[in-house]
Scaffold this motif. Structure first.
Motif, PDB file in Angstrom:
ATOM      1  N   GLU A 151       0.832  -1.209   0.000  1.00 21.35           N
ATOM      2  CA  GLU A 151       0.000   0.000   0.000  1.00 21.35           C
ATOM      3  C   GLU A 151       0.865   1.257   0.000  1.00 21.35           C
ATOM      4  OE1 GLU A 151      -3.354   0.420  -0.250  1.00 21.35           O
ATOM      5  OE2 GLU A 151      -3.325  -1.708  -0.749  1.00 21.35           O
ATOM      6  N   ALA A 185       0.891   4.067  -2.990  1.00 23.83           N
ATOM      7  CA  ALA A 185       0.721   5.504  -2.759  1.00 23.83           C
ATOM      8  C   ALA A 185       1.879   6.290  -3.355  1.00 23.83           C
ATOM      9  CB  ALA A 185       0.597   5.781  -1.261  1.00 23.83           C
ATOM     10  N   ARG A 187       1.301   6.560  -7.062  1.00 15.32           N
ATOM     11  CA  ARG A 187       0.254   7.535  -7.352  1.00 15.32           C
ATOM     12  C   ARG A 187       0.682   8.959  -7.029  1.00 15.32           C
ATOM     13  NH1 ARG A 187      -2.820   3.560  -4.592  1.00 15.32           N
ATOM     14  NH2 ARG A 187      -2.840   4.913  -2.770  1.00 15.32           N
ATOM     15  N   GLU A 233       1.002  10.246  -3.924  1.00 16.54           N
ATOM     16  CA  GLU A 233       0.279  10.714  -2.752  1.00 16.54           C
ATOM     17  C   GLU A 233       1.200  10.619  -1.531  1.00 16.54           C
ATOM     18  OE1 GLU A 233      -3.145   8.227  -2.650  1.00 16.54           O
ATOM     19  OE2 GLU A 233      -4.041   9.178  -4.412  1.00 16.54           O
ATOM     20  N   GLU A 254      -0.452   9.990   1.983  1.00 13.40           N
ATOM     21  CA  GLU A 254      -0.920   8.604   2.083  1.00 13.40           C
ATOM     22  C   GLU A 254       0.262   7.637   2.222  1.00 13.40           C
ATOM     23  OE1 GLU A 254      -4.069   5.937   2.426  1.00 13.40           O
ATOM     24  OE2 GLU A 254      -4.083   8.115   2.362  1.00 13.40           O
ATOM     25  N   GLN A 255       1.336   7.922   1.500  1.00 16.69           N
ATOM     26  CA  GLN A 255       2.534   7.094   1.625  1.00 16.69           C
ATOM     27  C   GLN A 255       3.079   7.172   3.049  1.00 16.69           C
ATOM     28  OE1 GLN A 255       5.759   8.359  -0.852  1.00 16.69           O
ATOM     29  NE2 GLN A 255       7.119   6.727  -0.162  1.00 16.69           N
TER      30      GLN A 255
END
Length: 110
Positions: free
Chosen positions: A66, A70, A73, A75, A78-79
């Motif tokens: 995950e 992130a 992407r 982000e 979020e990372q």
């Protein structure tokens, strides 16, 4: 006199570019390191617990996936959230290993 104006204009351009670079680096640090630290620990613990319950075979690997997604992407917050979750999972797994199988040195044996 004209040379002096051109030189000052050159330094003004250099300062403008340098400040934009510094602003970009600063924003990346704020997004990637500071904002994830503002996520409450209770939320991180709850997310770590949910991941460990839903993926008991490899919760840390799933959280890393995950985190990587992130990153792909773009982000950063979020990372950072998933980095904190992964670290919390790792700590909980180590605590569990320490309770389940203590080392011989921990029992006073050499």
């Amino acid at each position: 006199m004209i040379d002096w104006h051109w030189a000052s204009l050159k330094y003004a351009k250099i300062a403008a570019v340098a400040s934009l670079v510094a602003l970009g680096i600063g924003w990346a640090l704020v997004e990637g390191r500071l904002l994830p630290c503002l996520i409450p620990r209770a939320d991180i613990d709850a997310l770590a617990e949910a991941v460990m319950r839903e993926h008991p075979e490899d919760p840390e690997g799933w959280a890393f996936g995950e985190e990587h997604a992130a990153w792909v992407r773009g982000e950063a917050v979020e990372q950072g959230r998933w980095r904190r979750v992964r670290r919390r999972i790792r700590a909980r797994l180590r605590e569990g290993e320490a309770r389940v199988s203590p080392s011989p040195r921990g029992r006073g044996e050499a």
